[in-house]
Design a protein around this motif. Structure first.
Motif, PDB file in Angstrom:
ATOM      1  N   GLU A  65       0.830  -1.210   0.000  1.00  0.00           N
ATOM      2  CA  GLU A  65       0.000   0.000   0.000  1.00  0.00           C
ATOM      3  C   GLU A  65       0.866   1.263   0.000  1.00  0.00           C
ATOM      4  O   GLU A  65       0.583   2.218  -0.719  1.00  0.00           O
ATOM      5  CB  GLU A  65      -0.932  -0.011   1.201  1.00  0.00           C
ATOM      6  N   ARG A  67       3.921   1.536  -1.109  1.00  0.00           N
ATOM      7  CA  ARG A  67       4.606   1.634  -2.393  1.00  0.00           C
ATOM      8  C   ARG A  67       3.665   2.148  -3.475  1.00  0.00           C
ATOM      9  O   ARG A  67       4.038   2.982  -4.291  1.00  0.00           O
ATOM     10  CB  ARG A  67       5.171   0.270  -2.785  1.00  0.00           C
ATOM     11  N   ARG A  68       2.423   1.665  -3.473  1.00  0.00           N
ATOM     12  CA  ARG A  68       1.440   2.121  -4.455  1.00  0.00           C
ATOM     13  C   ARG A  68       1.167   3.612  -4.276  1.00  0.00           C
ATOM     14  O   ARG A  68       1.134   4.376  -5.245  1.00  0.00           O
ATOM     15  CB  ARG A  68       0.141   1.328  -4.329  1.00  0.00           C
ATOM     16  N   GLU A  71       4.142   5.568  -5.562  1.00  0.00           N
ATOM     17  CA  GLU A  71       4.172   5.605  -7.029  1.00  0.00           C
ATOM     18  C   GLU A  71       3.140   6.591  -7.573  1.00  0.00           C
ATOM     19  O   GLU A  71       3.426   7.329  -8.522  1.00  0.00           O
ATOM     20  CB  GLU A  71       3.925   4.209  -7.601  1.00  0.00           C
ATOM     21  N   GLU A  72       1.953   6.630  -6.968  1.00  0.00           N
ATOM     22  CA  GLU A  72       0.929   7.575  -7.417  1.00  0.00           C
ATOM     23  C   GLU A  72       1.381   9.013  -7.204  1.00  0.00           C
ATOM     24  O   GLU A  72       1.183   9.872  -8.066  1.00  0.00           O
ATOM     25  CB  GLU A  72      -0.388   7.310  -6.691  1.00  0.00           C
ATOM     26  N   SER A 119       8.394   3.274  -9.871  1.00  0.00           N
ATOM     27  CA  SER A 119       8.327   2.031  -9.105  1.00  0.00           C
ATOM     28  C   SER A 119       9.703   1.653  -8.556  1.00  0.00           C
ATOM     29  O   SER A 119       9.817   1.177  -7.423  1.00  0.00           O
ATOM     30  CB  SER A 119       7.769   0.899  -9.960  1.00  0.00           C
TER      31      SER A 119
END
Length: 127
Positions: A65, A67-68, A71-72, A119
């Motif tokens: 979560e 990392r996502r 990235e966003e 990423s």
């Protein structure tokens, strides 16, 4: 191919160990088969109950979560920066509008190619 004949407990010869093994497997499988519908329902209900997941699974979910989200944010910052840099062109007349569109397209393309690096960057930051 040599077959070894073994003697049964009652003294008969001729049954191989492979045949006896298959018979034992069938007996074993028959013992595992539920004997009634009630036994079947009980075994299905028991199979649905799972053990709690180990703590590492929760840690992995949190990491994914984070990392996502990272990235966003990275992609959003790159897109905002691309828009900002494209807006740095001086005011142009109608005849230079074609040049302005090409430059804006080039800037966006350059920053779009950097999005794949988000990423990698976030993976290094969070590890």
């Amino acid at each position: 191919f040599l077959r070894q004949l073994q003697t049964n407990s009652d003294g008969r010869a001729g049954e191989t160990s492979a045949k006896r093994s298959m018979g034992n497997d069938a007996d074993f499988l028959e013992a595992l088969r539920p004997k009634s519908a009630q036994e079947l329902h009980a075994s299905v209900a028991a199979a649905g109950k799972r053990k709690p997941l180990p703590p590492v699974v929760g840690q992995l979910q949190v990491f994914v979560e984070q990392r996502r989200a990272c990235e966003e944010r990275c992609v959003a910052r790159l897109r905002a920066r691309a828009d900002f840099e494209a807006s740095l062109l001086p005011e142009s007349s109608a005849s230079q509008e074609d040049v302005r569109l090409k430059v804006t397209s080039g800037v966006r393309h350059r920053f779009k190619s950097l999005e794949s690096q988000c990423s990698v960057l976030c993976g290094k930051r969070l590890s």
